[in-house]
Scaffold this active site. Structure first.
Site, short mmCIF file in Angstrom:
data_model
loop_
_atom_site.label_atom_id
_atom_site.label_comp_id
_atom_site.label_asym_id
_atom_site.label_seq_id
_atom_site.Cartn_x
_atom_site.Cartn_y
_atom_site.Cartn_z
N GLY A 101 12.61 1.72 6.84
CA GLY A 101 14.03 1.80 7.16
C GLY A 101 14.56 0.42 7.49
CB CYS A 128 7.82 -0.36 6.13
SG CYS A 128 8.80 -1.85 6.29
CE1 TYR A 129 12.95 1.11 12.83
CE2 TYR A 129 12.31 3.39 12.43
CZ TYR A 129 12.97 2.44 13.19
OH TYR A 129 13.64 2.82 14.32
CG HIS A 216 7.47 -0.60 0.92
ND1 HIS A 216 8.21 0.46 1.39
CD2 HIS A 216 7.89 -1.69 1.60
CE1 HIS A 216 9.05 0.03 2.30
NE2 HIS A 216 8.88 -1.27 2.46
CD GLU A 218 7.14 3.16 -0.85
OE1 GLU A 218 5.98 3.05 -0.40
OE2 GLU A 218 8.14 2.76 -0.23
CB SER A 270 25.19 18.71 -21.59
OG SER A 270 23.87 18.29 -21.29
CG ASP A 274 18.75 16.87 -16.22
OD1 ASP A 274 17.56 16.65 -16.49
OD2 ASP A 274 19.51 16.02 -15.74
CE LYS A 414 16.72 13.04 -17.07
NZ LYS A 414 18.09 13.54 -17.13
#
Ligand code: XMP
Length: 560
Positions: A101, A128-129, A216, A218, A270, A274, A414
Protein backbone atom coordinates in the site's frame (compact mmCIF):
# COMPACT_ATOMS: atom_id res chain seq x y z
CA UNK A 1 2.65 2.57 -4.15
CA UNK A 2 0.24 4.66 -6.04
CA UNK A 3 -1.85 3.29 -8.82
CA UNK A 4 -1.31 4.67 -12.32
CA UNK A 5 -4.02 7.11 -13.28
CA UNK A 6 -6.62 5.29 -15.33
CA UNK A 7 -6.68 6.84 -18.77
CA UNK A 8 -10.35 6.05 -19.01
CA UNK A 9 -11.09 9.26 -17.16
CA UNK A 10 -9.88 11.09 -20.25
CA UNK A 11 -12.92 9.95 -22.14
CA UNK A 12 -16.35 10.45 -20.80
CA UNK A 13 -18.59 7.89 -22.37
CA UNK A 14 -17.00 4.57 -23.02
CA UNK A 15 -20.06 2.47 -23.13
CA UNK A 16 -19.72 -0.80 -24.95
CA UNK A 17 -22.60 -2.31 -26.74
CA UNK A 18 -23.62 -4.56 -23.88
CA UNK A 19 -22.51 -2.06 -21.25
CA UNK A 20 -24.65 0.60 -22.81
CA UNK A 21 -27.69 -1.54 -22.30
CA UNK A 22 -26.92 -2.01 -18.66
CA UNK A 23 -26.67 1.72 -18.11
CA UNK A 24 -30.32 2.06 -18.86
CA UNK A 25 -31.83 -0.85 -17.11
CA UNK A 26 -30.07 -1.77 -13.92
CA UNK A 27 -31.43 -0.81 -10.56
CA UNK A 28 -30.08 -0.30 -7.13
CA UNK A 29 -31.36 -3.73 -6.27
CA UNK A 30 -28.81 -5.44 -8.49
CA UNK A 31 -26.10 -3.06 -7.50
CA UNK A 32 -26.64 -3.31 -3.79
CA UNK A 33 -23.83 -4.49 -1.54
CA UNK A 34 -21.13 -5.51 -3.96
CA UNK A 35 -19.22 -7.01 -1.05
CA UNK A 36 -22.09 -9.23 -0.13
CA UNK A 37 -22.21 -10.50 -3.66
CA UNK A 38 -18.51 -10.98 -3.81
CA UNK A 39 -18.45 -12.53 -0.39
CA UNK A 40 -20.66 -15.26 -1.82
CA UNK A 41 -17.90 -15.50 -4.34
CA UNK A 42 -17.37 -17.58 -7.43
CA UNK A 43 -16.26 -20.43 -5.26
CA UNK A 44 -19.53 -22.22 -5.42
CA UNK A 45 -19.65 -24.55 -2.46
CA UNK A 46 -17.95 -22.66 0.36
CA UNK A 47 -17.15 -25.86 2.21
CA UNK A 48 -15.40 -27.53 -0.67
CA UNK A 49 -13.33 -24.78 -2.23
CA UNK A 50 -10.12 -23.69 -0.58
CA UNK A 51 -9.43 -20.01 -0.81
CA UNK A 52 -6.86 -17.45 0.22
CA UNK A 53 -8.06 -13.90 0.72
CA UNK A 54 -5.98 -10.88 -0.23
CA UNK A 55 -6.73 -7.95 2.06
CA UNK A 56 -6.13 -4.74 0.17
CA UNK A 57 -4.13 -1.98 1.80
CA UNK A 58 -4.21 0.04 -1.43
CA UNK A 59 -1.32 -1.46 -3.37
CA UNK A 60 -0.93 -1.06 -7.07
CA UNK A 61 -0.50 -4.80 -7.56
CA UNK A 62 -3.09 -6.12 -5.13
CA UNK A 63 -5.27 -7.44 -7.93
CA UNK A 64 -2.30 -9.23 -9.41
CA UNK A 65 -1.68 -11.05 -6.13
CA UNK A 66 -5.14 -12.60 -6.30
CA UNK A 67 -4.49 -13.55 -9.90
CA UNK A 68 -1.21 -15.26 -9.15
CA UNK A 69 -2.75 -17.17 -6.26
CA UNK A 70 -5.42 -18.47 -8.59
CA UNK A 71 -2.72 -19.44 -11.07
CA UNK A 72 -1.17 -21.49 -8.27
CA UNK A 73 -4.47 -23.41 -8.02
CA UNK A 74 -6.14 -21.70 -5.05
CA UNK A 75 -9.24 -19.55 -5.36
CA UNK A 76 -8.58 -15.99 -4.24
CA UNK A 77 -10.41 -12.69 -3.95
CA UNK A 78 -9.31 -9.18 -3.20
CA UNK A 79 -11.24 -7.69 -0.29
CA UNK A 80 -10.95 -4.54 1.83
CA UNK A 81 -8.30 -4.56 4.54
CA UNK A 82 -11.02 -3.83 7.10
CA UNK A 83 -13.25 -6.74 6.11
CA UNK A 84 -15.11 -7.66 9.33
CA UNK A 85 -13.42 -10.41 11.31
CA UNK A 86 -16.69 -12.32 11.55
CA UNK A 87 -16.83 -12.42 7.79
CA UNK A 88 -13.31 -13.79 7.65
CA UNK A 89 -14.14 -16.41 10.25
CA UNK A 90 -17.28 -17.35 8.34
CA UNK A 91 -15.37 -17.87 5.11
CA UNK A 92 -12.57 -19.71 6.89
CA UNK A 93 -9.91 -19.07 4.25
CA UNK A 94 -6.80 -21.21 4.24
CA UNK A 95 -4.58 -18.16 4.18
CA UNK A 96 -4.62 -14.37 4.37
CA UNK A 97 -2.38 -12.10 2.35
CA UNK A 98 -1.87 -8.51 3.41
CA UNK A 99 -1.14 -6.44 0.32
CA UNK A 100 1.24 -3.55 -0.15
CA UNK A 101 0.00 0.00 0.00
CA UNK A 102 1.11 3.59 -0.52
CA UNK A 103 1.03 4.70 3.15
CA UNK A 104 3.80 4.77 5.72
CA UNK A 105 2.91 2.64 8.76
CA UNK A 106 3.58 5.71 10.88
CA UNK A 107 1.30 8.13 9.12
CA UNK A 108 -1.89 9.03 10.96
CA UNK A 109 -4.26 7.96 8.25
CA UNK A 110 -2.41 4.76 7.39
CA UNK A 111 -4.79 1.81 7.08
CA UNK A 112 -4.55 -0.11 10.33
CA UNK A 113 -3.70 -3.74 10.65
CA UNK A 114 -5.94 -5.31 13.30
CA UNK A 115 -3.90 -7.51 15.59
CA UNK A 116 -6.79 -9.97 15.85
CA UNK A 117 -6.20 -10.83 12.21
CA UNK A 118 -2.86 -12.28 13.20
CA UNK A 119 -4.45 -14.33 15.96
CA UNK A 120 -7.17 -16.13 14.03
CA UNK A 121 -5.00 -19.20 13.55
CA UNK A 122 -5.01 -18.59 9.78
CA UNK A 123 -1.54 -18.33 8.19
CA UNK A 124 -0.77 -14.75 7.12
CA UNK A 125 1.65 -13.47 4.49
CA UNK A 126 2.39 -9.74 4.62
CA UNK A 127 3.73 -8.16 1.44
CA UNK A 128 5.55 -4.78 1.49
CA UNK A 129 3.29 -2.52 3.58
CA UNK A 130 1.55 -5.67 4.83
CA UNK A 131 4.84 -7.00 6.20
CA UNK A 132 5.79 -3.66 7.75
CA UNK A 133 2.39 -3.33 9.43
CA UNK A 134 2.70 -6.86 10.80
CA UNK A 135 6.25 -6.30 12.03
CA UNK A 136 5.31 -3.06 13.72
CA UNK A 137 2.19 -4.51 15.34
CA UNK A 138 4.19 -7.38 16.84
CA UNK A 139 7.04 -5.29 18.22
CA UNK A 140 9.56 -5.12 15.38
CA UNK A 141 11.40 -1.94 14.37
CA UNK A 142 10.17 -0.27 11.19
CA UNK A 143 11.68 3.03 10.10
CA UNK A 144 12.25 5.15 7.06
CA UNK A 145 15.44 3.87 5.42
CA UNK A 146 18.19 6.24 4.32
CA UNK A 147 17.12 5.56 0.82
CA UNK A 148 14.04 3.87 -0.56
CA UNK A 149 14.20 0.98 -2.99
CA UNK A 150 12.22 1.24 -6.19
CA UNK A 151 12.63 -1.23 -9.03
CA UNK A 152 14.72 -4.33 -9.49
CA UNK A 153 16.79 -4.91 -6.35
CA UNK A 154 19.30 -7.64 -5.39
CA UNK A 155 18.09 -9.90 -2.59
CA UNK A 156 20.34 -11.99 -0.40
CA UNK A 157 18.75 -15.00 1.27
CA UNK A 158 20.36 -15.57 4.65
CA UNK A 159 18.07 -18.36 5.88
CA UNK A 160 15.59 -20.22 3.68
CA UNK A 161 13.18 -21.11 6.46
CA UNK A 162 9.84 -22.39 5.22
CA UNK A 163 8.83 -19.47 3.06
CA UNK A 164 11.92 -19.25 0.86
CA UNK A 165 12.65 -22.97 0.68
CA UNK A 166 11.83 -23.15 -3.04
CA UNK A 167 14.31 -20.46 -4.04
CA UNK A 168 17.09 -21.92 -6.16
CA UNK A 169 19.85 -19.47 -5.20
CA UNK A 170 20.80 -17.31 -2.28
CA UNK A 171 21.28 -14.31 -4.55
CA UNK A 172 18.49 -13.11 -6.79
CA UNK A 173 16.58 -10.12 -7.98
CA UNK A 174 13.22 -8.94 -6.81
CA UNK A 175 10.98 -5.93 -7.36
CA UNK A 176 10.99 -3.51 -4.45
CA UNK A 177 8.90 -0.38 -4.03
CA UNK A 178 9.21 1.11 -0.56
CA UNK A 179 10.71 3.85 1.56
CA UNK A 180 10.20 2.39 5.06
CA UNK A 181 12.10 -0.76 5.97
CA UNK A 182 12.03 -3.37 8.72
CA UNK A 183 15.25 -2.93 10.72
CA UNK A 184 14.51 -5.52 13.38
CA UNK A 185 12.17 -8.48 13.20
CA UNK A 186 9.63 -8.83 16.04
CA UNK A 187 10.38 -11.29 18.86
CA UNK A 188 9.93 -14.90 17.74
CA UNK A 189 10.54 -14.12 14.05
CA UNK A 190 13.51 -15.27 11.98
CA UNK A 191 14.89 -12.83 9.41
CA UNK A 192 15.26 -14.67 6.09
CA UNK A 193 16.73 -12.19 3.64
CA UNK A 194 18.10 -8.69 3.19
CA UNK A 195 18.62 -6.17 0.41
CA UNK A 196 20.87 -3.08 0.31
CA UNK A 197 18.31 -0.89 2.10
CA UNK A 198 16.14 -3.52 3.81
CA UNK A 199 18.01 -5.18 6.67
CA UNK A 200 15.03 -7.53 7.02
CA UNK A 201 13.56 -8.12 3.56
CA UNK A 202 11.78 -11.36 4.50
CA UNK A 203 10.87 -12.91 7.84
CA UNK A 204 8.78 -15.67 9.37
CA UNK A 205 7.48 -17.15 12.54
CA UNK A 206 6.43 -20.51 11.18
CA UNK A 207 5.14 -21.63 14.59
CA UNK A 208 2.54 -18.89 14.56
CA UNK A 209 2.04 -19.11 10.78
CA UNK A 210 3.16 -15.53 10.16
CA UNK A 211 5.30 -14.61 7.15
CA UNK A 212 6.42 -11.41 5.48
CA UNK A 213 8.29 -10.24 2.41
CA UNK A 214 9.29 -6.69 1.60
CA UNK A 215 9.35 -7.30 -2.16
CA UNK A 216 6.53 -8.04 -4.59
CA UNK A 217 6.22 -11.74 -5.44
CA UNK A 218 3.32 -11.15 -7.84
CA UNK A 219 5.21 -9.30 -10.58
CA UNK A 220 7.38 -10.84 -13.28
CA UNK A 221 10.30 -8.72 -12.18
CA UNK A 222 10.53 -10.98 -9.13
CA UNK A 223 11.52 -14.09 -11.06
CA UNK A 224 10.77 -16.62 -8.31
CA UNK A 225 7.85 -14.76 -6.77
CA UNK A 226 5.23 -17.29 -7.80
CA UNK A 227 7.21 -20.08 -6.16
CA UNK A 228 7.19 -18.13 -2.89
CA UNK A 229 3.42 -17.68 -3.09
CA UNK A 230 3.01 -21.36 -3.91
CA UNK A 231 5.19 -22.36 -0.94
CA UNK A 232 3.09 -20.19 1.35
CA UNK A 233 -0.14 -21.68 0.02
CA UNK A 234 0.94 -25.28 -0.06
CA UNK A 235 3.37 -25.63 2.84
CA UNK A 236 2.16 -22.96 5.25
CA UNK A 237 -1.56 -23.06 4.49
CA UNK A 238 -1.89 -26.71 3.48
CA UNK A 239 -3.80 -25.95 0.27
CA UNK A 240 -4.34 -28.71 -2.28
CA UNK A 241 -3.66 -26.40 -5.24
CA UNK A 242 -6.39 -27.94 -7.37
CA UNK A 243 -8.65 -25.00 -8.27
CA UNK A 244 -8.98 -24.09 -11.94
CA UNK A 245 -11.13 -21.48 -13.61
CA UNK A 246 -12.72 -24.13 -15.78
CA UNK A 247 -13.71 -26.08 -12.67
CA UNK A 248 -16.10 -23.34 -11.62
CA UNK A 249 -18.13 -23.49 -14.84
CA UNK A 250 -20.40 -26.14 -13.32
CA UNK A 251 -20.89 -24.09 -10.17
CA UNK A 252 -21.72 -21.00 -12.17
CA UNK A 253 -24.22 -22.93 -14.23
CA UNK A 254 -25.92 -24.09 -11.04
CA UNK A 255 -26.00 -20.52 -9.71
CA UNK A 256 -27.54 -19.22 -12.92
CA UNK A 257 -30.25 -21.89 -12.79
CA UNK A 258 -31.01 -20.92 -9.24
CA UNK A 259 -31.18 -17.21 -10.05
CA UNK A 260 -33.18 -17.44 -13.24
CA UNK A 261 -35.59 -20.29 -12.51
CA UNK A 262 -37.90 -20.53 -15.50
CA UNK A 263 -37.52 -16.84 -16.45
CA UNK A 264 -36.56 -15.58 -19.88
CA UNK A 265 -33.07 -14.21 -20.39
CA UNK A 266 -31.53 -11.98 -23.05
CA UNK A 267 -27.89 -11.33 -23.85
CA UNK A 268 -26.27 -8.78 -26.14
CA UNK A 269 -23.53 -10.60 -28.00
CA UNK A 270 -20.73 -8.28 -29.02
CA UNK A 271 -18.45 -10.80 -30.68
CA UNK A 272 -15.92 -10.52 -27.87
CA UNK A 273 -14.87 -13.34 -25.59
CA UNK A 274 -16.62 -12.01 -22.47
CA UNK A 275 -20.15 -11.81 -23.79
CA UNK A 276 -19.62 -15.06 -25.71
CA UNK A 277 -18.55 -17.02 -22.63
CA UNK A 278 -21.25 -15.43 -20.47
CA UNK A 279 -23.87 -16.36 -23.06
CA UNK A 280 -22.62 -19.93 -23.34
CA UNK A 281 -22.70 -20.43 -19.58
CA UNK A 282 -26.25 -19.15 -19.44
CA UNK A 283 -27.26 -21.32 -22.36
CA UNK A 284 -25.80 -24.38 -20.66
CA UNK A 285 -27.77 -23.42 -17.56
CA UNK A 286 -31.20 -22.60 -18.96
CA UNK A 287 -31.08 -23.61 -22.62
CA UNK A 288 -33.60 -21.92 -24.86
CA UNK A 289 -34.85 -19.63 -22.11
CA UNK A 290 -31.93 -17.54 -23.40
CA UNK A 291 -32.11 -15.43 -26.54
CA UNK A 292 -28.99 -13.64 -27.75
CA UNK A 293 -29.22 -10.40 -29.65
CA UNK A 294 -26.39 -9.51 -31.97
CA UNK A 295 -26.55 -5.96 -33.26
CA UNK A 296 -24.43 -5.59 -36.36
CA UNK A 297 -23.62 -1.90 -36.29
CA UNK A 298 -21.24 -2.17 -39.21
CA UNK A 299 -18.30 -1.15 -37.05
CA UNK A 300 -16.90 -4.65 -36.56
CA UNK A 301 -13.78 -6.11 -38.10
CA UNK A 302 -13.94 -8.17 -41.28
CA UNK A 303 -16.16 -11.29 -41.05
CA UNK A 304 -16.50 -11.02 -37.28
CA UNK A 305 -20.25 -10.71 -37.36
CA UNK A 306 -20.52 -13.84 -39.52
CA UNK A 307 -18.23 -15.76 -37.18
CA UNK A 308 -20.37 -14.93 -34.16
CA UNK A 309 -23.57 -15.91 -35.92
CA UNK A 310 -22.00 -19.14 -37.19
CA UNK A 311 -20.66 -20.10 -33.76
CA UNK A 312 -23.78 -19.37 -31.79
CA UNK A 313 -26.69 -20.04 -34.09
CA UNK A 314 -25.23 -22.83 -36.21
CA UNK A 315 -22.80 -24.52 -33.88
CA UNK A 316 -24.14 -24.07 -30.35
CA UNK A 317 -27.78 -23.77 -31.48
CA UNK A 318 -28.36 -20.78 -29.23
CA UNK A 319 -31.50 -18.81 -30.17
CA UNK A 320 -30.04 -15.73 -31.82
CA UNK A 321 -31.52 -12.58 -33.28
CA UNK A 322 -29.00 -10.95 -35.63
CA UNK A 323 -29.98 -7.40 -36.53
CA UNK A 324 -28.44 -5.68 -39.51
CA UNK A 325 -28.42 -2.09 -38.28
CA UNK A 326 -25.52 -0.83 -40.38
CA UNK A 327 -27.49 1.81 -42.24
CA UNK A 328 -29.00 3.19 -39.05
CA UNK A 329 -25.61 3.65 -37.42
CA UNK A 330 -24.06 5.18 -40.53
CA UNK A 331 -26.95 7.65 -40.84
CA UNK A 332 -26.58 8.72 -37.24
CA UNK A 333 -22.79 9.07 -37.59
CA UNK A 334 -23.00 11.10 -40.76
CA UNK A 335 -21.06 14.36 -40.45
CA UNK A 336 -19.87 13.57 -36.87
CA UNK A 337 -16.14 13.81 -36.12
CA UNK A 338 -15.93 14.50 -32.39
CA UNK A 339 -14.80 11.33 -30.56
CA UNK A 340 -17.11 11.69 -27.58
CA UNK A 341 -20.07 12.51 -29.79
CA UNK A 342 -19.35 9.35 -31.78
CA UNK A 343 -19.21 7.23 -28.64
CA UNK A 344 -22.51 8.67 -27.41
CA UNK A 345 -24.26 8.17 -30.71
CA UNK A 346 -23.07 4.59 -31.03
CA UNK A 347 -23.98 3.78 -27.41
CA UNK A 348 -27.43 5.39 -27.63
CA UNK A 349 -28.25 3.85 -30.98
CA UNK A 350 -27.21 0.47 -29.68
CA UNK A 351 -29.62 0.76 -26.76
CA UNK A 352 -32.42 1.73 -29.12
CA UNK A 353 -31.89 -1.22 -31.44
CA UNK A 354 -31.43 -3.59 -28.52
CA UNK A 355 -34.58 -2.41 -26.78
CA UNK A 356 -36.60 -2.66 -29.96
CA UNK A 357 -35.49 -6.24 -30.42
CA UNK A 358 -35.96 -7.13 -26.75
CA UNK A 359 -39.51 -5.75 -26.90
CA UNK A 360 -40.32 -8.28 -29.61
CA UNK A 361 -39.38 -11.16 -27.31
CA UNK A 362 -41.59 -12.89 -24.80
CA UNK A 363 -41.15 -10.68 -21.75
CA UNK A 364 -37.50 -11.26 -20.84
CA UNK A 365 -36.73 -10.56 -17.22
CA UNK A 366 -32.98 -11.14 -17.03
CA UNK A 367 -30.07 -9.52 -18.87
CA UNK A 368 -26.67 -11.23 -19.16
CA UNK A 369 -23.62 -9.04 -18.63
CA UNK A 370 -20.01 -10.06 -19.22
CA UNK A 371 -18.74 -8.06 -16.26
CA UNK A 372 -15.30 -9.30 -15.15
CA UNK A 373 -13.72 -9.37 -11.73
CA UNK A 374 -11.25 -6.66 -12.72
CA UNK A 375 -14.20 -4.41 -13.65
CA UNK A 376 -15.71 -5.00 -10.24
CA UNK A 377 -12.44 -4.24 -8.48
CA UNK A 378 -11.66 -1.18 -10.57
CA UNK A 379 -15.06 0.23 -9.78
CA UNK A 380 -14.27 -0.01 -6.09
CA UNK A 381 -16.82 -2.79 -5.70
CA UNK A 382 -14.33 -5.46 -4.79
CA UNK A 383 -11.96 -3.78 -2.43
CA UNK A 384 -13.60 -0.80 -0.86
CA UNK A 385 -10.57 1.12 -2.09
CA UNK A 386 -10.92 4.40 -3.92
CA UNK A 387 -12.67 4.11 -7.25
CA UNK A 388 -9.95 4.00 -9.86
CA UNK A 389 -12.18 4.38 -12.85
CA UNK A 390 -15.86 3.90 -13.28
CA UNK A 391 -16.36 1.09 -15.70
CA UNK A 392 -19.10 0.95 -18.25
CA UNK A 393 -20.39 -2.34 -16.90
CA UNK A 394 -20.57 -1.56 -13.22
CA UNK A 395 -21.90 1.16 -10.97
CA UNK A 396 -23.18 4.64 -11.70
CA UNK A 397 -26.28 3.25 -13.34
CA UNK A 398 -29.75 4.81 -13.40
CA UNK A 399 -32.60 3.60 -11.28
CA UNK A 400 -35.21 2.48 -13.78
CA UNK A 401 -35.48 -1.27 -13.66
CA UNK A 402 -36.39 -3.45 -16.54
CA UNK A 403 -34.06 -6.38 -16.19
CA UNK A 404 -32.28 -8.19 -13.42
CA UNK A 405 -28.61 -8.77 -14.16
CA UNK A 406 -27.01 -12.16 -14.62
CA UNK A 407 -23.23 -11.79 -14.34
CA UNK A 408 -21.60 -15.21 -14.48
CA UNK A 409 -18.06 -13.85 -14.99
CA UNK A 410 -18.12 -11.48 -12.06
CA UNK A 411 -15.44 -13.34 -10.15
CA UNK A 412 -13.20 -14.20 -13.12
CA UNK A 413 -10.17 -12.53 -14.62
CA UNK A 414 -9.89 -12.22 -18.39
CA UNK A 415 -7.46 -15.10 -18.84
CA UNK A 416 -9.74 -17.29 -16.73
CA UNK A 417 -12.69 -16.38 -18.93
CA UNK A 418 -10.69 -17.64 -21.90
CA UNK A 419 -10.02 -20.87 -19.99
CA UNK A 420 -13.73 -21.34 -19.30
CA UNK A 421 -14.52 -20.49 -22.94
CA UNK A 422 -12.09 -23.12 -24.18
CA UNK A 423 -13.54 -25.67 -21.76
CA UNK A 424 -17.04 -24.91 -23.09
CA UNK A 425 -15.87 -25.54 -26.66
CA UNK A 426 -15.85 -21.96 -27.91
CA UNK A 427 -13.84 -21.80 -31.17
CA UNK A 428 -10.22 -20.77 -30.63
CA UNK A 429 -10.66 -17.66 -32.76
CA UNK A 430 -13.33 -16.39 -30.39
CA UNK A 431 -11.55 -17.50 -27.22
CA UNK A 432 -8.40 -15.62 -28.11
CA UNK A 433 -9.93 -12.57 -29.75
CA UNK A 434 -8.10 -9.42 -28.70
CA UNK A 435 -10.12 -6.79 -26.83
CA UNK A 436 -12.15 -4.59 -29.14
CA UNK A 437 -13.79 -1.33 -28.07
CA UNK A 438 -17.59 -1.20 -27.97
CA UNK A 439 -17.74 1.69 -30.48
CA UNK A 440 -15.60 -0.45 -32.80
CA UNK A 441 -14.05 0.97 -35.91
CA UNK A 442 -16.10 4.12 -35.31
CA UNK A 443 -13.33 5.40 -33.04
CA UNK A 444 -10.55 4.21 -35.32
CA UNK A 445 -11.46 6.59 -38.13
CA UNK A 446 -10.06 9.72 -36.55
CA UNK A 447 -10.17 13.36 -37.50
CA UNK A 448 -12.84 12.83 -40.11
CA UNK A 449 -16.27 11.48 -40.78
CA UNK A 450 -17.09 7.75 -40.49
CA UNK A 451 -18.27 6.63 -43.92
CA UNK A 452 -18.98 3.25 -45.48
CA UNK A 453 -16.02 3.62 -47.86
CA UNK A 454 -13.63 4.39 -45.02
CA UNK A 455 -14.98 1.57 -42.87
CA UNK A 456 -14.47 -0.92 -45.71
CA UNK A 457 -10.98 0.36 -46.32
CA UNK A 458 -10.08 0.19 -42.64
CA UNK A 459 -11.53 -3.33 -42.39
CA UNK A 460 -9.39 -4.43 -45.33
CA UNK A 461 -6.25 -2.88 -43.85
CA UNK A 462 -7.00 -4.43 -40.46
CA UNK A 463 -7.51 -7.81 -42.10
CA UNK A 464 -4.06 -7.65 -43.72
CA UNK A 465 -2.45 -6.72 -40.41
CA UNK A 466 -4.19 -9.50 -38.45
CA UNK A 467 -3.38 -11.98 -41.18
CA UNK A 468 0.33 -11.18 -41.09
CA UNK A 469 0.42 -11.14 -37.30
CA UNK A 470 -1.36 -14.49 -37.06
CA UNK A 471 0.89 -16.02 -39.71
CA UNK A 472 3.91 -14.88 -37.73
CA UNK A 473 2.44 -16.57 -34.62
CA UNK A 474 2.37 -13.28 -32.74
CA UNK A 475 -1.37 -12.72 -32.29
CA UNK A 476 -1.63 -14.02 -28.73
CA UNK A 477 1.45 -12.17 -27.59
CA UNK A 478 -0.13 -8.83 -28.38
CA UNK A 479 -2.74 -7.21 -26.18
CA UNK A 480 -4.16 -5.47 -29.23
CA UNK A 481 -3.14 -4.93 -32.84
CA UNK A 482 -5.18 -2.80 -35.18
CA UNK A 483 -5.16 -0.03 -37.78
CA UNK A 484 -6.20 3.57 -37.46
CA UNK A 485 -7.35 5.66 -40.39
CA UNK A 486 -6.77 9.41 -40.14
CA UNK A 487 -10.02 10.13 -41.97
CA UNK A 488 -9.38 13.40 -43.76
CA UNK A 489 -5.65 13.00 -44.24
CA UNK A 490 -4.23 12.20 -47.68
CA UNK A 491 -0.62 11.78 -48.71
CA UNK A 492 1.19 12.08 -52.01
CA UNK A 493 2.87 9.01 -53.44
CA UNK A 494 4.13 7.60 -56.67
CA UNK A 495 2.69 4.37 -57.97
CA UNK A 496 3.27 2.97 -61.47
CA UNK A 497 5.10 6.15 -62.52
CA UNK A 498 2.08 8.19 -61.61
CA UNK A 499 1.39 10.54 -58.79
CA UNK A 500 -1.05 9.12 -56.24
CA UNK A 501 -2.96 10.91 -53.54
CA UNK A 502 -4.25 8.38 -51.05
CA UNK A 503 -5.16 7.40 -47.52
CA UNK A 504 -2.60 6.87 -44.77
CA UNK A 505 -2.99 3.76 -42.59
CA UNK A 506 -1.51 3.69 -39.10
CA UNK A 507 -0.41 0.38 -37.58
CA UNK A 508 -0.90 0.20 -33.81
CA UNK A 509 0.20 -2.85 -31.83
CA UNK A 510 0.74 -2.97 -28.09
CA UNK A 511 1.64 -5.40 -25.35
CA UNK A 512 -0.08 -5.01 -22.00
CA UNK A 513 -1.44 -6.95 -19.03
CA UNK A 514 -4.52 -4.92 -18.35
CA UNK A 515 -4.70 -1.92 -20.73
CA UNK A 516 -3.91 0.46 -17.85
CA UNK A 517 -0.39 0.74 -19.21
CA UNK A 518 0.91 -0.56 -22.52
CA UNK A 519 4.14 -0.76 -24.46
CA UNK A 520 4.31 -0.43 -28.24
CA UNK A 521 5.08 -3.81 -29.70
CA UNK A 522 8.40 -4.31 -31.43
CA UNK A 523 6.98 -6.05 -34.50
CA UNK A 524 9.67 -7.58 -36.74
CA UNK A 525 10.75 -5.33 -39.62
CA UNK A 526 10.05 -7.94 -42.26
CA UNK A 527 6.50 -8.39 -40.95
CA UNK A 528 6.01 -4.62 -41.07
CA UNK A 529 7.38 -4.46 -44.58
CA UNK A 530 5.15 -7.26 -45.84
CA UNK A 531 2.14 -5.73 -44.15
CA UNK A 532 2.75 -2.28 -45.61
CA UNK A 533 3.33 -3.52 -49.10
CA UNK A 534 0.27 -5.78 -48.98
CA UNK A 535 -1.90 -2.92 -47.76
CA UNK A 536 -0.73 -0.65 -50.55
CA UNK A 537 -0.99 -3.36 -53.21
CA UNK A 538 -4.32 -4.79 -52.11
CA UNK A 539 -6.14 -1.58 -51.18
CA UNK A 540 -6.05 0.87 -54.06
CA UNK A 541 -6.99 3.91 -51.95
CA UNK A 542 -4.01 3.46 -49.59
CA UNK A 543 -0.58 4.78 -50.53
CA UNK A 544 1.22 5.14 -47.20
CA UNK A 545 1.55 3.06 -44.02
CA UNK A 546 3.02 4.36 -40.76
CA UNK A 547 3.76 2.79 -37.37
CA UNK A 548 2.66 4.21 -34.02
CA UNK A 549 5.51 3.86 -31.50
CA UNK A 550 3.84 5.53 -28.52
CA UNK A 551 3.48 3.68 -25.24
CA UNK A 552 0.75 4.29 -22.66
CA UNK A 553 1.26 6.57 -20.88
CA UNK A 554 1.76 9.09 -22.42
CA UNK A 555 -0.44 7.85 -25.28
CA UNK A 556 -3.63 5.85 -24.96
CA UNK A 557 -4.08 2.59 -26.82
CA UNK A 558 -6.82 3.91 -29.06
CA UNK A 559 -6.33 7.19 -30.86
CA UNK A 560 -9.54 8.72 -29.65
P1 XMP B 1 -7.22 3.42 -24.07
O1 XMP B 1 -7.39 3.92 -25.46
O2 XMP B 1 -7.92 4.25 -23.04
O3 XMP B 1 -7.96 2.01 -24.06
O4 XMP B 1 -5.79 3.18 -23.71
C1 XMP B 1 -7.86 1.08 -23.05
C2 XMP B 1 -8.66 -0.14 -23.48
O5 XMP B 1 -10.05 0.19 -23.57
C3 XMP B 1 -10.53 -0.02 -24.89
N1 XMP B 1 -11.43 1.10 -25.18
C4 XMP B 1 -12.76 1.02 -25.09
N2 XMP B 1 -13.56 0.00 -24.75
N3 XMP B 1 -15.45 1.36 -25.08
C5 XMP B 1 -14.90 0.17 -24.76
O6 XMP B 1 -15.63 -0.76 -24.47
C6 XMP B 1 -14.71 2.45 -25.43
O7 XMP B 1 -15.24 3.50 -25.71
C7 XMP B 1 -13.29 2.25 -25.43
N4 XMP B 1 -12.25 3.07 -25.73
C8 XMP B 1 -11.12 2.33 -25.55
C9 XMP B 1 -9.29 -0.03 -25.78
O8 XMP B 1 -9.52 -0.76 -26.97
C10 XMP B 1 -8.27 -0.65 -24.86
O9 XMP B 1 -8.38 -2.06 -24.84
Amino acid sequence: MTRPAGARAVRQDRSTAAGAVAERVVTTRERAAPHAEIAEGGRGDAQAVEEALVLDFGGQYSQLIARRIRECGVFSELLPHDLPLDEIRRRAPRGLILSGGPASVYSEDAPRLRRELLELGIPVLGICYGMQAMARELGGRVEAAESGEFGTTPLTVTERGLLLRALPDRQQNCLMSHRDSVFEAPPGFTPLASSPHSPVAALEDAERGLYGIQFHPEVVRTPHGTEILATFLEDACGCHMSWTAASIAEQQIARIREQVGDGKVICGLSGGVDSSVAALLVHRAVGDQLTCIFVDHGLMRKSEGDQVVAAFRDNFKVPLVAVDAQDRFLDRLSGVTDPEAKRKIIGTEFIRVFEEEAAKLDDPRYLVQGTLYSDVIESGGGTGAATIKSHHNVGGLPEDLEFELVEPLRTLFKDEVREVGAALGLPERLVWRQPFPGPGLGIRIVGGEVTRERLDLLRDADFVLQDEIRNAGLYRQLWQSFCVLPGDLRSVGVQGDERSYGYVVVIRAVTSDDAMTADWARLPYDLLERTASRMINEIPQVNRVVLDITSKPPGTIEWE
